[in-house]
Design a protein around this motif. Sequence first.
Motif, PDB file in Angstrom:
ATOM      1  N   VAL A 159       0.877  -1.171   0.000  1.00  0.00           N
ATOM      2  CA  VAL A 159       0.000   0.000   0.000  1.00  0.00           C
ATOM      3  C   VAL A 159       0.913   1.220   0.000  1.00  0.00           C
ATOM      4  CG1 VAL A 159      -1.810   1.286   1.192  1.00  0.00           C
ATOM      5  CG2 VAL A 159      -1.783  -1.212   1.317  1.00  0.00           C
ATOM      6  N   ASN A 161       0.661   5.168   0.373  1.00  0.00           N
ATOM      7  CA  ASN A 161       0.009   6.457   0.610  1.00  0.00           C
ATOM      8  C   ASN A 161      -1.453   6.486   0.150  1.00  0.00           C
ATOM      9  OD1 ASN A 161       0.348   8.947   1.811  1.00  0.00           O
ATOM     10  ND2 ASN A 161       0.774  10.000  -0.101  1.00  0.00           N
ATOM     11  N   GLY A 162      -2.196   5.439   0.492  1.00  0.00           N
ATOM     12  CA  GLY A 162      -3.601   5.378   0.115  1.00  0.00           C
ATOM     13  C   GLY A 162      -3.850   4.858  -1.285  1.00  0.00           C
ATOM     14  N   LEU A 163      -2.830   4.316  -1.930  1.00  0.00           N
ATOM     15  CA  LEU A 163      -2.972   3.692  -3.242  1.00  0.00           C
ATOM     16  C   LEU A 163      -2.782   2.186  -3.074  1.00  0.00           C
ATOM     17  CD1 LEU A 163      -0.872   6.173  -5.416  1.00  0.00           C
ATOM     18  CD2 LEU A 163      -3.340   6.189  -4.995  1.00  0.00           C
ATOM     19  N   PHE A 164      -3.689   1.423  -3.642  1.00  0.00           N
ATOM     20  CA  PHE A 164      -3.714  -0.021  -3.446  1.00  0.00           C
ATOM     21  C   PHE A 164      -3.533  -0.724  -4.804  1.00  0.00           C
ATOM     22  CE2 PHE A 164      -6.078   2.003  -0.103  1.00  0.00           C
ATOM     23  CZ  PHE A 164      -5.782   1.285   1.050  1.00  0.00           C
ATOM     24  N   SER A 203      -7.651   3.551  -5.599  1.00  0.00           N
ATOM     25  CA  SER A 203      -7.187   4.535  -4.625  1.00  0.00           C
ATOM     26  C   SER A 203      -8.110   4.571  -3.427  1.00  0.00           C
ATOM     27  CB  SER A 203      -7.112   5.926  -5.264  1.00  0.00           C
ATOM     28  OG  SER A 203      -8.405   6.487  -5.378  1.00  0.00           O
ATOM     29  N   GLU A 204      -7.633   5.165  -2.345  1.00  0.00           N
ATOM     30  CA  GLU A 204      -8.450   5.322  -1.145  1.00  0.00           C
ATOM     31  C   GLU A 204      -9.693   6.149  -1.434  1.00  0.00           C
ATOM     32  OE1 GLU A 204      -7.088   5.602   3.431  1.00  0.00           O
ATOM     33  OE2 GLU A 204      -6.520   7.318   2.201  1.00  0.00           O
ATOM     34  N   GLY A 205      -9.611   7.021  -2.449  1.00  0.00           N
ATOM     35  CA  GLY A 205     -10.766   7.819  -2.863  1.00  0.00           C
ATOM     36  C   GLY A 205     -11.639   7.118  -3.880  1.00  0.00           C
ATOM     37  N   ARG A 206     -11.397   5.801  -4.088  1.00  0.00           N
ATOM     38  CA  ARG A 206     -12.176   4.935  -4.973  1.00  0.00           C
ATOM     39  C   ARG A 206     -11.941   5.229  -6.440  1.00  0.00           C
ATOM     40  NH1 ARG A 206     -12.118   1.161  -2.183  1.00  0.00           N
ATOM     41  NH2 ARG A 206     -13.543   0.096  -3.621  1.00  0.00           N
ATOM     42  N   CYS A 252      -3.857  10.726  -4.601  1.00  0.00           N
ATOM     43  CA  CYS A 252      -3.785  10.664  -3.143  1.00  0.00           C
ATOM     44  C   CYS A 252      -3.232  11.972  -2.610  1.00  0.00           C
ATOM     45  CB  CYS A 252      -2.909   9.490  -2.695  1.00  0.00           C
ATOM     46  SG  CYS A 252      -1.169   9.639  -3.168  1.00  0.00           S
ATOM     47  N   TYR A 264      -0.003   7.084   6.351  1.00  0.00           N
ATOM     48  CA  TYR A 264       0.914   6.437   5.429  1.00  0.00           C
ATOM     49  C   TYR A 264       2.177   7.290   5.281  1.00  0.00           C
ATOM     50  CZ  TYR A 264      -3.262   3.765   4.200  1.00  0.00           C
ATOM     51  OH  TYR A 264      -4.385   2.992   4.244  1.00  0.00           O
TER      52      TYR A 264
END
Length: 273
Positions: A159, A161-164, A203-206, A252, A264
């Motif tokens: 992971v 910084n909020g990127l998967f 991303s964490e923001g979908r 992100c 992160y």
Amino acid sequence: MTSAPVLPVDYRALLIEHGPGPVAGVRLLAPADLAAEQSRHSPPHPDALLWGVFGTGETCWWLPIHPDPVSWLVVVAGDGEQQLNISTTEFLRRLGAGQLDLPVLSGLPGPRDPLAQLRTLIGPGGGHRYDWAALELELGCPLPPDYRLLFEEYGSELVVNGLFPSPPEELVSVHRDHAHFLDDLDGHRVHPEPGGLLTCLISEGRQQLCWDTSGPDPAAWPLVDSDTGEVFPGTLTELLVAEVVGRGPGLCAHSLGDPDTWAYPMWGPDPVH
């Protein structure tokens, strides 16, 4: 009478040993020149304090996150901004030893290795093994070589910084679960159609990024944002590097500061000193 600036002890020792001037490609600034030189550059953070300038024009700063200068962090500003949780002396030592492939530096000779750059941002990984032949058979197409190297380095828990990035064993299922979001992108087919978009990151923001697999060479597949249709003309590893240093497409949050305040803290393997 102007008081002398407060400086980290190790920087004062560097000036005593070397004097103002170049060390490991960075021109150290004399205390009397700091304020005037800083006025010529845009700081990467409102509190940042300039201490050095590369021969190629990039700048080195302290981020004074604590009152004691011994805890100040190093920030390099150029093609983006990179924060490192190490002292000035340790930064120059590693730089001079060739241990830092800083992605924010431009104009360097020879090809750059995005994975080496990522290591300077989030630290090195360990060895991980995958049955790539079986995965590609299940997927129905080859995989970009940088994707293989990325997961062999960091493994399926990666992971950034909020990127998967989609891990290899979930690549098929993640794409299947998100493929319906790609139906409205004009001019694109959707995997498993030949040459279709293939989801590779959420991303964490979908937000959803996909490889455009229409080209014959997986190493050259660009990335497409499913929300906007915008194209990032690089590899997945290059995207992660660009995002962490603040010059990516903005998937992100990116900010400098105290790593203890971030979920992160992607600023190298070193704890805050």
